[in-house]
Design a protein around this motif. Structure first.
Motif, PDB file in Angstrom:
ATOM      1  N   UNK A 113       0.840  -1.211   0.000  1.00 50.09           N
ATOM      2  CA  UNK A 113       0.000   0.000   0.000  1.00 50.09           C
ATOM      3  C   UNK A 113       0.861   1.242   0.000  1.00 50.09           C
ATOM      4  N   UNK A 114       1.904   1.227   0.836  1.00 52.02           N
ATOM      5  CA  UNK A 114       2.802   2.389   0.923  1.00 52.02           C
ATOM      6  C   UNK A 114       3.435   2.684  -0.429  1.00 52.02           C
ATOM      7  N   UNK A 115       3.868   1.613  -1.071  1.00 48.55           N
ATOM      8  CA  UNK A 115       4.510   1.801  -2.377  1.00 48.55           C
ATOM      9  C   UNK A 115       3.541   2.435  -3.362  1.00 48.55           C
ATOM     10  N   UNK A 116       2.310   1.886  -3.342  1.00 42.89           N
ATOM     11  CA  UNK A 116       1.296   2.444  -4.251  1.00 42.89           C
ATOM     12  C   UNK A 116       1.082   3.909  -3.974  1.00 42.89           C
ATOM     13  N   UNK A 117       0.979   4.238  -2.681  1.00 44.32           N
ATOM     14  CA  UNK A 117       0.750   5.640  -2.305  1.00 44.32           C
ATOM     15  C   UNK A 117       1.875   6.525  -2.821  1.00 44.32           C
ATOM     16  N   UNK A 118       3.096   6.026  -2.616  1.00 50.89           N
ATOM     17  CA  UNK A 118       4.257   6.818  -3.047  1.00 50.89           C
ATOM     18  C   UNK A 118       4.216   7.034  -4.556  1.00 50.89           C
ATOM     19  N   UNK A 119       3.832   5.952  -5.258  1.00 53.03           N
ATOM     20  CA  UNK A 119       3.776   6.064  -6.710  1.00 53.03           C
ATOM     21  C   UNK A 119       2.733   7.114  -7.143  1.00 53.03           C
ATOM     22  N   UNK A 120       1.555   7.070  -6.518  1.00 51.47           N
ATOM     23  CA  UNK A 120       0.500   8.033  -6.849  1.00 51.47           C
ATOM     24  C   UNK A 120       0.982   9.466  -6.583  1.00 51.47           C
ATOM     25  N   UNK A 121       1.639   9.571  -5.432  1.00 50.12           N
ATOM     26  CA  UNK A 121       2.122  10.890  -5.046  1.00 50.12           C
ATOM     27  C   UNK A 121       3.122  11.427  -6.084  1.00 50.12           C
ATOM     28  N   UNK A 122       4.007  10.549  -6.492  1.00 52.68           N
ATOM     29  CA  UNK A 122       5.017  10.956  -7.465  1.00 52.68           C
ATOM     30  C   UNK A 122       4.353  11.395  -8.764  1.00 52.68           C
ATOM     31  N   UNK A 123       3.333  10.641  -9.156  1.00 57.44           N
ATOM     32  CA  UNK A 123       2.591  10.973 -10.379  1.00 57.44           C
ATOM     33  C   UNK A 123       2.005  12.376 -10.267  1.00 57.44           C
ATOM     34  N   UNK A 124       1.364  12.579  -9.086  1.00 55.61           N
ATOM     35  CA  UNK A 124       0.726  13.883  -8.866  1.00 55.61           C
ATOM     36  C   UNK A 124       1.760  14.991  -8.940  1.00 55.61           C
ATOM     37  N   UNK A 125       2.878  14.734  -8.296  1.00 64.22           N
ATOM     38  CA  UNK A 125       3.931  15.745  -8.249  1.00 64.22           C
ATOM     39  C   UNK A 125       4.394  16.105  -9.664  1.00 64.22           C
ATOM     40  N   UNK A 126       4.529  15.039 -10.449  1.00 69.08           N
ATOM     41  CA  UNK A 126       4.994  15.249 -11.827  1.00 69.08           C
ATOM     42  C   UNK A 126       3.996  16.130 -12.592  1.00 69.08           C
ATOM     43  N   UNK A 127       2.715  15.734 -12.417  1.00 67.36           N
ATOM     44  CA  UNK A 127       1.671  16.502 -13.115  1.00 67.36           C
ATOM     45  C   UNK A 127       1.691  17.955 -12.661  1.00 67.36           C
ATOM     46  N   UNK A 128       1.864  18.116 -11.360  1.00 68.92           N
ATOM     47  CA  UNK A 128       1.868  19.480 -10.807  1.00 68.92           C
ATOM     48  C   UNK A 128       3.006  20.286 -11.418  1.00 68.92           C
ATOM     49  N   UNK A 129       4.125  19.633 -11.531  1.00 67.20           N
ATOM     50  CA  UNK A 129       5.296  20.309 -12.105  1.00 67.20           C
ATOM     51  C   UNK A 129       5.005  20.764 -13.539  1.00 67.20           C
ATOM     52  N   UNK A 130       4.440  19.809 -14.274  1.00 75.03           N
ATOM     53  CA  UNK A 130       4.097  20.127 -15.670  1.00 75.03           C
ATOM     54  C   UNK A 130       3.148  21.314 -15.728  1.00 75.03           C
ATOM     55  N   UNK A 131       2.144  21.276 -14.842  1.00 75.05           N
ATOM     56  CA  UNK A 131       1.158  22.362 -14.831  1.00 75.05           C
ATOM     57  C   UNK A 131       1.816  23.696 -14.539  1.00 75.05           C
ATOM     58  N   UNK A 132       2.752  23.608 -13.599  1.00 76.48           N
ATOM     59  CA  UNK A 132       3.444  24.856 -13.244  1.00 76.48           C
ATOM     60  C   UNK A 132       4.170  25.430 -14.450  1.00 76.48           C
ATOM     61  N   UNK A 133       4.835  24.545 -15.158  1.00 75.34           N
ATOM     62  CA  UNK A 133       5.576  24.969 -16.354  1.00 75.34           C
ATOM     63  C   UNK A 133       4.626  25.588 -17.379  1.00 75.34           C
ATOM     64  N   UNK A 134       3.471  24.894 -17.557  1.00 74.97           N
ATOM     65  CA  UNK A 134       2.461  25.386 -18.498  1.00 74.97           C
ATOM     66  C   UNK A 134       1.984  26.774 -18.091  1.00 74.97           C
ATOM     67  N   UNK A 135       1.759  26.871 -16.786  1.00 72.00           N
ATOM     68  CA  UNK A 135       1.240  28.145 -16.270  1.00 72.00           C
ATOM     69  C   UNK A 135       2.232  29.275 -16.540  1.00 72.00           C
ATOM     70  N   UNK A 136       3.499  28.917 -16.246  1.00 77.63           N
ATOM     71  CA  UNK A 136       4.532  29.931 -16.483  1.00 77.63           C
ATOM     72  C   UNK A 136       4.546  30.350 -17.960  1.00 77.63           C
ATOM     73  N   UNK A 137       4.437  29.371 -18.834  1.00 75.29           N
ATOM     74  CA  UNK A 137       4.458  29.670 -20.270  1.00 75.29           C
ATOM     75  C   UNK A 137       3.293  30.557 -20.665  1.00 75.29           C
ATOM     76  N   UNK A 138       2.100  30.208 -20.094  1.00 71.29           N
ATOM     77  CA  UNK A 138       0.912  30.992 -20.499  1.00 71.29           C
ATOM     78  C   UNK A 138       0.976  32.395 -19.930  1.00 71.29           C
ATOM     79  N   UNK A 139       1.530  32.454 -18.678  1.00 71.73           N
ATOM     80  CA  UNK A 139       1.664  33.802 -18.107  1.00 71.73           C
ATOM     81  C   UNK A 139       2.594  34.663 -18.976  1.00 71.73           C
TER      82      UNK A 139
END
Lengths: 477, 328
Positions: free
Chosen positions: A247-273
């Motif tokens: 379960x812990x591993x799964x959680x960590x994996x989900x978290x990492x995924x989210x983090x990655x997506x967040x990073x991408x979004x941030x980059x996108x946001x910066x570009x659009x700004x």
């Protein structure tokens, strides 16, 4: 639950029980044999004792006859009493085979004692000759006693022969039994030990395998321990740990995924700004430039060009104001007219614009830049692509509860799928919208503004045209 | 693999268990019975039959009859005796029986001083009734209660009658006798003489011998040398017959001489069946045994008091060669 402790106790207990069994049984049988030996020996001893005592008695009598003292006499009397005592023991030796010789034996002892007494009394009556004769008699009787003793012993051997053979056989049997019992003990201990170690090592093996699998990172295999003791508990705990780790591993994996997506979004946001900053600089500069160019054109007498520039500038200014602000239908129509004027300057006679407006509806509040994107759509799809041009019609009707705004074109129309996609917003607007606002944006803003669904509806027929209806309620909500 | 090992273990264990249980059952089933300790009532009557010739057909028959009768009377009867004609051992048996205070003694009479002393003094001292059987001893000398057996005088007479009817009246006849002249042979001689006296022409010679086998043979040799034309030989002691015939057959044909005998010796009947004996006095030893026990009981119970001093005679018969069934 069979605990290991209980198993160990059981093992030790069974070994002790088996040892005890062997000890008790062998002791029992040996005692039995011993008792029989004792009985037999006792018999022999009794017979021998009587014989010896009778001999002793003869010696005593002889001594007394030769040396008549008080001491020898009392000795003689004592030994006589002893012999009489022993007579009772002889009686106990009787069995069916020796009745006759045994009775003889007892009677002989009696005769001996009688004969001795006679000898004694004759001696006391001062008749040593007769006493000697009686003594000779007694000697003979004593001889017979010895003879009979031998005979009896002989008969004992004969009578008991089968019995002795049985005893020998029995001791052989006991020995054989002892050996088998020993083998049985060894086998039992081996068996019990084997079962015991199996019941402990197998679960340990399973646990080891499971631990190996875990160390290899295989967390999916369930851990099962085939046991009922503490090891089963260990296995269960181990399994729970495995599940938790999984379960812990799964959680960590989900978290990492989210983090990655967040990073991408941030980059996108910066570009659009960045882009929006870019596009914010341009309009103001463009707007001022347009105004300057318009004045210059007017001063140089090119009124038409000046008007066009004013229209463009106004449209730009309208667009530059906040999109979220509330305007009236009238404002919207004004902007629309300026846009049409610009487009007419571009398309000339190919763009035919028709207005059918109910003047009473003009005060209707609505979000800014609602109509212009729709009309622009119509221009792009219905006018631009047609060489002969087309007609865009704006119709506003003031009805009882609603105000119906319809923008109609006579372009190529759409398929049902395209229409649905357009309403769902799944068509990504192409770049090139003058105001940067697409159809989808309009639908959403209208929905938010009027807090109602189904405001925008589309009627379309392929190669005949498209009509976009905005059904706006007079009272909000 | 594991399962196999377990199965092997269990099979081995079961096999050993099986053998162990079998060994255990063997041990438990062991016949541990000692001879039963029976306490026979002490007051039962103990009788003893003493002979000099135990295990001969004649005395086996006596014993058979006696045991039969004793069982009927409910007494315990003990047969004692020696195999050889050992007089010392025989008398010791008698003395032992007397000192052992048996209730009654049935004994083959022995015409010796020691025998008479034992019966007369010792037995009388313990008041044990003594009955002579088959062979008698004079009552006055032995104080025996009675005699049970053949009428030896009559037996001698019968045998002598058979002899004279078969041999020439003028022939020579030899009588072979124990040199110690036992009472039984004296009785037989009386019977024989009573017949021979009627035939004065008959040449009767008396030869005496010791009881040892060599002596008998020697005596036979002597008489054959002295009387080569002997017609008939009559040993007064049946025990003489066998060594005598043995000696005769080594010297001449047996058919030349007729032999007459009594049957109270071990080898008589085989000789008779082989046709080597002309005529034989057949006694009834079983009747002797039976009657003697019966009489002891009668005396002990006081039914017949006193017993007939002359004795109780059992039937006798004469059988001739090749005519074993004949009764005279």
């Amino acid at each position: 639950m069979h605990t290991i402790k209980r198993k160990v106790t059981l093992l030790a207990g069974s070994v002790i029980v088996i040892l005890l069994t062997i000890w008790i049984s062998l002791t029992f049988f040996n005692r039995q044999t011993q008792a029989q030996y004792n009985v037999i020996l006792e018999r022999y001893l009794v017979l021998n004792e009587v014989n010896q005592n009778s001999q002793l008695l003869m010696t005593d009598l002889n001594a007394y006859l030769n040396q008549p003292t008080e001491m020898t006499r009392s000795e003689l009397i004592d030994d006589m009493d002893d012999l009489l005592q022993q007579e009772h023991n002889i009686l106990k030796l009787e069995h069916q085979g020796n009745h006759y010789p045994l009775t003889n034996y007892i009677n002989l002892v009696d005769s001996l004692i009688e004969s001795m007494n006679r000898s004694l009394s004759l001696f006391d009556q001062d008749d040593p000759e007769a006493a000697r004769l009686e003594f000779d008699d007694a000697t003979r009787i004593q001889n017979y006693i010895s003879e009979t003793t031998l005979g009896l012993l002989n008969q004992e051997l004969t009578t008991y022969e089968d019995f002795y053979r049985n005893m020998i056989g029995q001791s052989v049997k006991i020995n054989r039994f002892g050996i088998w019992l020993l083998l049985l003990l060894v086998a039992s201990v081996m068996l019990v030990t084997y079962l015991f170690q199996k019941s402990i090592t197998r679960p340990i093996h399973q646990l080891t395998d499971a631990a190996n699998a875990l160390s290899r990172g295989e967390f999916d295999e369930a851990i099962y321990v085939d046991s009922k003791d503490e090891l089963a508990f260990l296995g269960k705990t181990f399994n729970r740990m495995r599940i938790n780790i999984n379960q812990l591993i799964e959680e960590i994996q989900t978290k990492a995924q989210l983090e990655k997506e967040l990073q991408e979004n941030k980059l996108l946001l910066q570009a659009s700004q960045f882009r929006s900053l870019q596009s914010q600089i341009n309009p103001h500069f463009l707007f001022n430039t347009l105004n300057t160019v318009s004045k210059k054109a007017y001063l140089e007498g090119s009124v038409e060009t000046s008007d066009l520039l004013v229209n463009v500038a106004d449209l730009l200014r309208y667009n530059l104001k906040q999109v979220d602000r509330e305007v009236t239908l009238k404002d919207e129509i004004e902007v629309l007219r300026q846009y049409i004027a610009i487009q007419q300057a571009r398309f000339g006679k190919r763009l035919h614009y028709v207005e059918i407006i109910d003047q009473s509806a003009l005060d209707l509040p609505m979000p800014a830049l609602t109509l212009q994107p729709i009309v622009e759509n119509a221009v792009i799809h219905a006018i631009e692509k047609k060489r002969e041009g087309g007609t865009v019609t704006l119709e506003i009707q003031n009805q009882a509860d609603i105000i119906q705004v319809t923008i109609k074109d006579d372009g190529p129309g759409m398929t049902k799928e395209t229409k649905q996609q357009l309403l769902d917003g799944s068509i990504v607007p192409k770049e090139g919208h003058s105001t940067g606002i697409g159809f989808n944006n309009v639908v959403k803003r209208l929905k938010l503004f009027y807090e109602a669904d189904g405001i925008v509806t589309i009627d379309t027929v392929l190669s005949e045209g498209t009509a976009i209806h905005l059904t706006i309620p007079k009272i909000k909500g | 693999m594991r399962k196999n090992v377990t199965a092997l273990f269990i099979i081995g264990f079961l096999v050993i268990l099986f053998f162990t249980v079998r060994a255990f059952v063997d041990v438990v089933k062991g016949d541990w019975q000692a001879p039963t300790q029976v306490y026979v009532e002490d007051d039962d009557t103990r009788l003893v039959l003493i002979t000099q010739q135990i295990n001969t057909p004649f005395f086996d028959a006596v014993a058979r009859g006696a045991i039969e009768q004793a069982e009927m009377e409910g007494a315990s009867l003990e047969i004692v005796g020696d195999y050889s004609q050992n007089e010392e051992a025989f008398l010791n048996h008698l003395e032992l029986a007397i000192h052992a205070k048996v209730d009654g003694i049935i004994v083959q009479g022995k015409d010796t001083d020691r025998f008479k002393e034992l019966t007369k003094i010792k037995a009388a001292f313990y008041s044990i009734p003594v009955i002579t059987i088959a062979e008698d001893v004079p009552m006055e000398e032995s104080l025996r209660r009675t005699y049970v057996g053949s009428d030896q005088e009559e037996a001698g007479r019968m045998l002598a009658n058979a002899l004279v009817s078969q041999v020439d009246a003028t022939g020579s006849v030899i009588l072979l006798m124990d040199q110690s002249h036992p009472y039984i042979q004296t009785e037989r001689l009386i019977g024989i003489d009573s017949v021979f006296n009627k035939y004065a022409s008959l040449d009767v010679v008396m030869v005496e011998s010791d009881t040892s086998r060599e002596q008998i043979k020697e005596a036979t040799q002597r008489l054959l040398n002295l009387y080569p034309d002997v017609e008939a030989i009559l040993p007064l002691d049946a025990a003489f017959t066998e060594p005598m015939i043995d000696e005769i057959t080594s010297r001449m044909r047996l058919s030349d001489v007729r032999i007459y005998s009594f049957d109270d010796a071990p080898d008589i009947y085989p000789l008779f069946n082989a046709g080597k004996i002309e005529a034989l006095i057949q006694q009834t030893p079983e009747d002797m045994g039976r009657l003697s026990v019966e009489l002891v009981f009668k005396w002990l119970n006081g039914e017949t008091l006193p017993l007939d001093f002359d004795g109780y005679h059992t039937p006798i018969s004469l059988i001739k060669r090749a005519d074993t069934d004949a009764h005279d």
